[in-house]
Design a protein around this motif. Structure first.
Motif, PDB file in Angstrom:
ATOM      1  N   THR A 115      60.706 -71.772  -3.700  1.00  0.00           N
ATOM      2  CA  THR A 115      61.364 -70.587  -4.235  1.00  0.00           C
ATOM      3  C   THR A 115      62.387 -71.014  -5.282  1.00  0.00           C
ATOM      4  O   THR A 115      62.569 -72.205  -5.540  1.00  0.00           O
ATOM      5  CB  THR A 115      62.083 -69.800  -3.128  1.00  0.00           C
ATOM      6  OG1 THR A 115      63.291 -70.482  -2.771  1.00  0.00           O
ATOM      7  CG2 THR A 115      61.211 -69.634  -1.891  1.00  0.00           C
ATOM      8  N   LEU A 116      63.055 -70.032  -5.848  1.00  0.00           N
ATOM      9  CA  LEU A 116      64.171 -70.309  -6.758  1.00  0.00           C
ATOM     10  C   LEU A 116      65.514 -70.122  -6.062  1.00  0.00           C
ATOM     11  O   LEU A 116      66.549 -70.038  -6.721  1.00  0.00           O
ATOM     12  CB  LEU A 116      64.088 -69.410  -7.992  1.00  0.00           C
ATOM     13  CG  LEU A 116      62.994 -69.787  -9.000  1.00  0.00           C
ATOM     14  CD1 LEU A 116      62.954 -68.784 -10.138  1.00  0.00           C
ATOM     15  CD2 LEU A 116      63.209 -71.195  -9.542  1.00  0.00           C
ATOM     16  N   ASN A 117      65.510 -70.065  -4.755  1.00  0.00           N
ATOM     17  CA  ASN A 117      66.755 -69.944  -4.007  1.00  0.00           C
ATOM     18  C   ASN A 117      67.468 -71.292  -3.986  1.00  0.00           C
ATOM     19  O   ASN A 117      66.880 -72.314  -3.648  1.00  0.00           O
ATOM     20  CB  ASN A 117      66.483 -69.481  -2.573  1.00  0.00           C
ATOM     21  CG  ASN A 117      65.871 -68.107  -2.532  1.00  0.00           C
ATOM     22  OD1 ASN A 117      66.201 -67.242  -3.335  1.00  0.00           O
ATOM     23  ND2 ASN A 117      64.957 -67.893  -1.589  1.00  0.00           N
ATOM     24  N   ARG A 118      68.720 -71.283  -4.335  1.00  0.00           N
ATOM     25  CA  ARG A 118      69.492 -72.522  -4.425  1.00  0.00           C
ATOM     26  C   ARG A 118      69.777 -73.088  -3.037  1.00  0.00           C
ATOM     27  O   ARG A 118      70.207 -72.372  -2.140  1.00  0.00           O
ATOM     28  CB  ARG A 118      70.808 -72.252  -5.156  1.00  0.00           C
ATOM     29  CG  ARG A 118      71.679 -73.466  -5.401  1.00  0.00           C
ATOM     30  CD  ARG A 118      72.907 -73.069  -6.224  1.00  0.00           C
ATOM     31  NE  ARG A 118      73.731 -74.211  -6.543  1.00  0.00           N
ATOM     32  CZ  ARG A 118      74.710 -74.652  -5.760  1.00  0.00           C
ATOM     33  NH1 ARG A 118      74.963 -74.037  -4.615  1.00  0.00           N
ATOM     34  NH2 ARG A 118      75.435 -75.696  -6.130  1.00  0.00           N
ATOM     35  N   LEU A 119      69.515 -74.386  -2.887  1.00  0.00           N
ATOM     36  CA  LEU A 119      69.775 -75.105  -1.632  1.00  0.00           C
ATOM     37  C   LEU A 119      69.136 -74.380  -0.454  1.00  0.00           C
ATOM     38  O   LEU A 119      69.763 -74.118   0.569  1.00  0.00           O
ATOM     39  CB  LEU A 119      71.282 -75.281  -1.426  1.00  0.00           C
ATOM     40  CG  LEU A 119      71.983 -76.114  -2.503  1.00  0.00           C
ATOM     41  CD1 LEU A 119      73.489 -76.114  -2.296  1.00  0.00           C
ATOM     42  CD2 LEU A 119      71.449 -77.542  -2.515  1.00  0.00           C
ATOM     43  N   ASN A 120      67.865 -74.123  -0.609  1.00  0.00           N
ATOM     44  CA  ASN A 120      67.085 -73.411   0.395  1.00  0.00           C
ATOM     45  C   ASN A 120      66.134 -74.394   1.069  1.00  0.00           C
ATOM     46  O   ASN A 120      65.505 -75.220   0.408  1.00  0.00           O
ATOM     47  CB  ASN A 120      66.286 -72.292  -0.286  1.00  0.00           C
ATOM     48  CG  ASN A 120      65.444 -71.516   0.708  1.00  0.00           C
ATOM     49  OD1 ASN A 120      65.963 -70.916   1.636  1.00  0.00           O
ATOM     50  ND2 ASN A 120      64.129 -71.531   0.502  1.00  0.00           N
ATOM     51  N   SER A 121      66.049 -74.327   2.387  1.00  0.00           N
ATOM     52  CA  SER A 121      65.121 -75.191   3.115  1.00  0.00           C
ATOM     53  C   SER A 121      64.292 -74.355   4.072  1.00  0.00           C
ATOM     54  O   SER A 121      64.758 -73.345   4.606  1.00  0.00           O
ATOM     55  CB  SER A 121      65.877 -76.273   3.895  1.00  0.00           C
ATOM     56  OG  SER A 121      66.733 -75.704   4.869  1.00  0.00           O
ATOM     57  N   ARG A 122      63.055 -74.793   4.290  1.00  0.00           N
ATOM     58  CA  ARG A 122      62.155 -74.072   5.182  1.00  0.00           C
ATOM     59  C   ARG A 122      61.368 -75.083   6.004  1.00  0.00           C
ATOM     60  O   ARG A 122      61.042 -76.187   5.532  1.00  0.00           O
ATOM     61  CB  ARG A 122      61.191 -73.180   4.384  1.00  0.00           C
ATOM     62  CG  ARG A 122      61.899 -72.201   3.462  1.00  0.00           C
ATOM     63  CD  ARG A 122      60.929 -71.478   2.529  1.00  0.00           C
ATOM     64  NE  ARG A 122      60.210 -70.408   3.208  1.00  0.00           N
ATOM     65  CZ  ARG A 122      59.240 -69.701   2.638  1.00  0.00           C
ATOM     66  NH1 ARG A 122      58.861 -69.970   1.384  1.00  0.00           N
ATOM     67  NH2 ARG A 122      58.647 -68.734   3.312  1.00  0.00           N
ATOM     68  N   PRO A 143      67.706 -74.772  -8.961  1.00  0.00           N
ATOM     69  CA  PRO A 143      67.014 -74.141 -10.094  1.00  0.00           C
ATOM     70  C   PRO A 143      67.987 -73.926 -11.252  1.00  0.00           C
ATOM     71  O   PRO A 143      69.182 -73.721 -11.051  1.00  0.00           O
ATOM     72  CB  PRO A 143      66.538 -72.811  -9.511  1.00  0.00           C
ATOM     73  CG  PRO A 143      67.486 -72.526  -8.398  1.00  0.00           C
ATOM     74  CD  PRO A 143      67.859 -73.855  -7.822  1.00  0.00           C
ATOM     75  N   ARG A 144      67.459 -73.961 -12.468  1.00  0.00           N
ATOM     76  CA  ARG A 144      68.294 -73.711 -13.639  1.00  0.00           C
ATOM     77  C   ARG A 144      68.581 -72.218 -13.779  1.00  0.00           C
ATOM     78  O   ARG A 144      67.892 -71.366 -13.202  1.00  0.00           O
ATOM     79  CB  ARG A 144      67.599 -74.231 -14.891  1.00  0.00           C
ATOM     80  CG  ARG A 144      67.425 -75.744 -14.891  1.00  0.00           C
ATOM     81  CD  ARG A 144      66.868 -76.203 -16.214  1.00  0.00           C
ATOM     82  NE  ARG A 144      67.793 -75.912 -17.295  1.00  0.00           N
ATOM     83  CZ  ARG A 144      67.468 -76.004 -18.575  1.00  0.00           C
ATOM     84  NH1 ARG A 144      66.254 -76.367 -18.928  1.00  0.00           N
ATOM     85  NH2 ARG A 144      68.354 -75.721 -19.507  1.00  0.00           N
ATOM     86  N   TYR A 145      69.591 -71.902 -14.550  1.00  0.00           N
ATOM     87  CA  TYR A 145      69.982 -70.511 -14.769  1.00  0.00           C
ATOM     88  C   TYR A 145      68.816 -69.730 -15.388  1.00  0.00           C
ATOM     89  O   TYR A 145      68.238 -70.141 -16.397  1.00  0.00           O
ATOM     90  CB  TYR A 145      71.203 -70.460 -15.685  1.00  0.00           C
ATOM     91  CG  TYR A 145      71.686 -69.063 -16.012  1.00  0.00           C
ATOM     92  CD1 TYR A 145      72.193 -68.241 -15.009  1.00  0.00           C
ATOM     93  CD2 TYR A 145      71.630 -68.586 -17.306  1.00  0.00           C
ATOM     94  CE1 TYR A 145      72.643 -66.971 -15.297  1.00  0.00           C
ATOM     95  CE2 TYR A 145      72.084 -67.306 -17.617  1.00  0.00           C
ATOM     96  CZ  TYR A 145      72.590 -66.500 -16.594  1.00  0.00           C
ATOM     97  OH  TYR A 145      73.028 -65.235 -16.879  1.00  0.00           O
ATOM     98  N   GLY A 173      61.671 -83.187  -9.800  1.00  0.00           N
ATOM     99  CA  GLY A 173      62.226 -81.923 -10.246  1.00  0.00           C
ATOM    100  C   GLY A 173      63.180 -81.325  -9.245  1.00  0.00           C
ATOM    101  O   GLY A 173      63.955 -82.036  -8.591  1.00  0.00           O
ATOM    102  N   ASN A 174      63.108 -80.007  -9.079  1.00  0.00           N
ATOM    103  CA  ASN A 174      64.076 -79.281  -8.256  1.00  0.00           C
ATOM    104  C   ASN A 174      63.576 -78.964  -6.854  1.00  0.00           C
ATOM    105  O   ASN A 174      64.158 -78.116  -6.177  1.00  0.00           O
ATOM    106  CB  ASN A 174      64.464 -77.978  -8.959  1.00  0.00           C
ATOM    107  CG  ASN A 174      65.295 -78.239 -10.200  1.00  0.00           C
ATOM    108  OD1 ASN A 174      66.226 -79.040 -10.165  1.00  0.00           O
ATOM    109  ND2 ASN A 174      64.955 -77.590 -11.294  1.00  0.00           N
ATOM    110  N   HIS A 175      62.499 -79.606  -6.446  1.00  0.00           N
ATOM    111  CA  HIS A 175      61.937 -79.314  -5.131  1.00  0.00           C
ATOM    112  C   HIS A 175      61.535 -80.622  -4.448  1.00  0.00           C
ATOM    113  O   HIS A 175      61.355 -81.656  -5.087  1.00  0.00           O
ATOM    114  CB  HIS A 175      60.708 -78.405  -5.248  1.00  0.00           C
ATOM    115  CG  HIS A 175      60.964 -77.146  -6.009  1.00  0.00           C
ATOM    116  ND1 HIS A 175      61.649 -76.077  -5.468  1.00  0.00           N
ATOM    117  CD2 HIS A 175      60.637 -76.785  -7.277  1.00  0.00           C
ATOM    118  CE1 HIS A 175      61.724 -75.114  -6.369  1.00  0.00           C
ATOM    119  NE2 HIS A 175      61.121 -75.520  -7.478  1.00  0.00           N
TER     120      HIS A 175
END
Length: 714
Positions: free
Chosen positions: A700-707, A644-646, A620-622
């Protein structure tokens, strides 16, 4: 783990109540062969190790240890010998076996077989690493006849299975799109994974596989075999399901265009097939390989790795001494261990201004580097960083002095127009004179500039124009002798320069095998450094290789991604930078400096610890991966939010990251670190049981976010 190979298989094979079992075992796996009353050796069992060895006695035999062609078997053989009298059959019977303990603690078993009618011999070697549950196997084939024989097929290994279903995961791709995983259920017939490229042999197909037994394996459960061939050349894995639903897995050098002629008394040693059997899914199998590789196989496997700054994307071919010395200063400012000079520094008659010329002429270009490499090694020493350099010594451009002087050293057809891959041709390493030359490329540089600490050894072309001026009338030997010649060169380099570290590069992941890693400390997984693509690429290679062998650089590929995202992806391997500080904002440059310090503090955990792949980018997205220090140590966790999708919502369960590898009874403090603003943030304190059962909402739903999270025992 239930028996996976023929423990419950009732076959009409030869048995003998008093016959001896030959047991190869690790801490958790048993592989058992039996000497039957007809003198032939059969695979009896492959599965969970039984605590009482006598229990193996009641298990019936399965197929032969090393099936030969021309006899009663109807499917793919492991060995095919064409005898001088035209007979194509071989029948191997037992002559002895011996088990010894090697200096590194591994257990070696050699089972010796002979064809009594002809005198040919096969020794089947098994080397078991008990704690890592890894077994290596290979064969030594010897001509015991009075005339030469032709060995048409010569596998390193054949393993037999009698499960209900088989699910093969293979890893395919191309330049900048390596190791894409796909799974297929095997049905009746033959499935082959192979390479015929000679050099850069792994460009389309990686030399490793995963085989789910009875059901598809997932990350943490399911039975599977994971195998790889230690060979820096053409390979072939054959998976053949017969009419009874039984599977044979044959691994070795690709025999196509590689028949071996053995003179009287001559022997041939096949490469090592390396495998593990896991009943805890892909993750356990990977960790088996990672531990074994660091301790036994990879060159300097237990040493740390250097961070670096590479000039390639900062300059490409357009540089001079002044530019490079400035970049060396940036390496110091950035805080990395080494500056690496890439392609474009050599040749004078045909100066290297692109990939069209100069390859093979390894003298510094005078107008670029008037003071030679020495000025650069001195600048590196002055700035307190190591110096490394790029070479591609196996290759030549037709527009070069080397080609003009020694065209007979080049693999090229004598009566046809030449065709090129990346404007170059391959030198013939089956020729000892060419081996001397390739060795001299490194030796001359090290002799003149002993402060060179690192080589990036590239190999950008498959073998084209396939004809050896050295092999002459035995062209079938070229593919194999080329690789043997390469190993001869690498042995000489390693013996003379034991402290030298080298990267195995091949236009990206065109070389990624464990025999090569006996000589190289690391490899370059892909020229594609887009961090999103690298999540998939590094995920694929981690199935078999420890992260300390995977070079991962922060570059300008997909520059729309934040520099923190790019850096965090690269921190999950051997970190490097291929970027100019001048091209970054002050905030981003400051972040990169802090990130290197953070990475250095995490190095023992990331490079030496246990890797747990928690959330796959394929799902998926993560994505999430964590590393846990040995001996119940601290951990580091990386999480990535991609696209994440719109107006997409994220549920509580989707946000949760459930961890692995921790001590359930210990308590841990979880802190988000490596933040772009430089301020660590404590998340809370939890038991290991909680983190591995409930987890934390870290996606999260933050686009291109890394932690990045530090998980420390309290």
């Amino acid at each position: 783990m239930k028996p996976t190979a023929l423990a419950l298989l009732m076959l009409a094979t030869y048995t003998c109540a008093n016959a001896e079992d030959i047991i190869i075992s690790t801490d958790n796996t048993g592989l058992v062969y039996n000497i039957a009353d007809n003198g032939r050796v059969y695979q009896k069992y492959f599965g969970k190790k039984l605590s009482n060895p006598s229990d193996y006695a009641t298990i019936p035999n399965g197929p032969e240890i090393y099936i030969t062609g021309g006899m009663e078997d109807y499917y793919e053989p492991a060995l095919q010998i064409n005898h001088a009298d035209g007979n194509k059959s071989t029948l191997l019977t037992y002559t002895g076996h011996k088990t010894t303990t090697l200096p590194d603690g591994a257990q070696q078993t050699v089972i010796s077989l002979t064809d009594k009618a002809y005198g040919d011999n096969v020794d089947v070697y098994f080397i078991a690493y008990p704690a890592q549950d890894i077994i290596k196997t290979y064969t030594v084939i010897s001509n015991g006849e009075n005339k030469p024989i032709e060995v048409e097929k010569y596998a390193s290994s054949i393993l037999h299975f009698a499960n209900g279903d088989y699910y093969l995961t293979q890893f395919n791709g191309d330049w900048a799109s390596e190791v894409n995983a796909s799974e297929t259920k095997l049905e009746y017939g033959k499935k082959q994974l192979d390479s015929k490229l000679g050099t850069r042999a792994d460009m389309f197909c990686s030399p490793f596989f995963q085989l789910g037994l009875d059901s598809p394996a997932d990350e943490n459960s399911g039975e599977l075999l994971v195998g790889t061939l230690g060979w820096t050349g053409n390979f072939r894995f054959t998976f053949e399901v017969d009419h009874k639903g039984e599977l044979r897995v044959i691994s070795g050098i690709n025999p196509e265009a590689s028949r071996r002629t053995l003179a009287k008394g001559e022997s041939f040693t096949t490469p090592e097939f390396i495998f593990t059997l896991s009943d805890e899914g892909r993750g356990k199998a990977s960790r088996n390989f990672h531990d074994w590789a660091r301790n036994y196989q990879v060159y300097k496997g237990n040493d740390t790795r250097m961070t670096l700054l590479n000039n390639w994307e900062a300059t490409y071919f357009d540089f001079d001494e002044e530019k490079l010395i400035k970049l060396i200063g940036e390496a110091k400012e950035l805080g990395v261990d080494m500056f690496l000079l890439d392609d474009g520094w050599f040749a004078n008659k045909y100066p290297r201004h692109s990939d069209t010329q100069g390859l093979g002429d390894w003298q510094e270009t005078r107008d670029k580097l008037p003071n030679g490499i020495k000025a650069l090694t001195e600048a590196a020493k002055k700035n307190g960083v190591k110096f490394g350099i790029w070479i591609e010594p196996e290759m030549v451009n037709p527009k070069s002095e080397l080609y003009e002087q020694h065209k007979d050293w080049v693999i090229t057809l004598p009566n046809r127009d030449e065709y090129y891959f990346r404007n170059q041709l391959v030198l013939d390493l089956s020729n000892p004179k060419v081996q001397d030359y390739v060795f001299s490329v490194v030796d001359n540089l090290m002799t003149k500039y002993p402060d060179i600490a690192f080589f990036k050894w590239d190999c950008n072309s498959p073998i084209t124009n396939i004809y050896s001026n050295y092999e002459k009338m035995n062209q079938d030997h070229l593919y194999v002798d080329y690789v043997k010649g390469l190993y001869n060169v690498l042995e000489r380099i390693q013996k003379k320069y034991p402290d030298l570290m080298m990267m195995m590069c091949s236009g990206g992941g065109g070389r990624s095998d464990y025999e090569g890693l006996k000589y190289f400390t690391e490899f370059w997984p892909s020229d594609n450094t887009d961090p999103i693509e690298r999540l998939y690429i590094q995920w694929g290679y981690s199935q078999i290789f420890p992260v300390k062998t995977q070079c991962a650089h922060v570059t300008t590929w997909n520059n729309s991604t934040p520099v923190k995202f790019r850096t965090n992806v690269a921190m999950m391997g051997k970190l490097g930078f291929d970027i100019k500080l001048d091209d970054m904002s002050k905030e981003d440059a400051d972040y990169c400096r802090r990130a290197i310090k953070n990475y250095n503090s995490f190095k023992p955990i990331i490079l030496e610890g246990d890797q747990y792949r928690l959330v796959s980018p394929y799902e998926g997205n993560h994505a999430a991966t964590m590393y846990v220090g040995k001996n119940d140590g601290d951990a580091v966790l990386f999480t990535f939010d991609i696209y994440p999708r719109y107006k997409q919502n994220i549920s509580k369960s989707e946000a949760q990251v459930v961890m692995n590898g921790l001590n359930p009874k210990a308590r841990y403090r979880v802190t988000e670190t490596d933040r772009h603003d430089g301020n660590d943030q404590t998340i809370g304190e939890y038991s290991g049981e909680y983190l591995m059962t409930v987890g934390l909402p870290l996606f999260t739903l933050n686009r291109l976010n890394s932690r990045v999270f530090s998980i420390k025992k309290i």
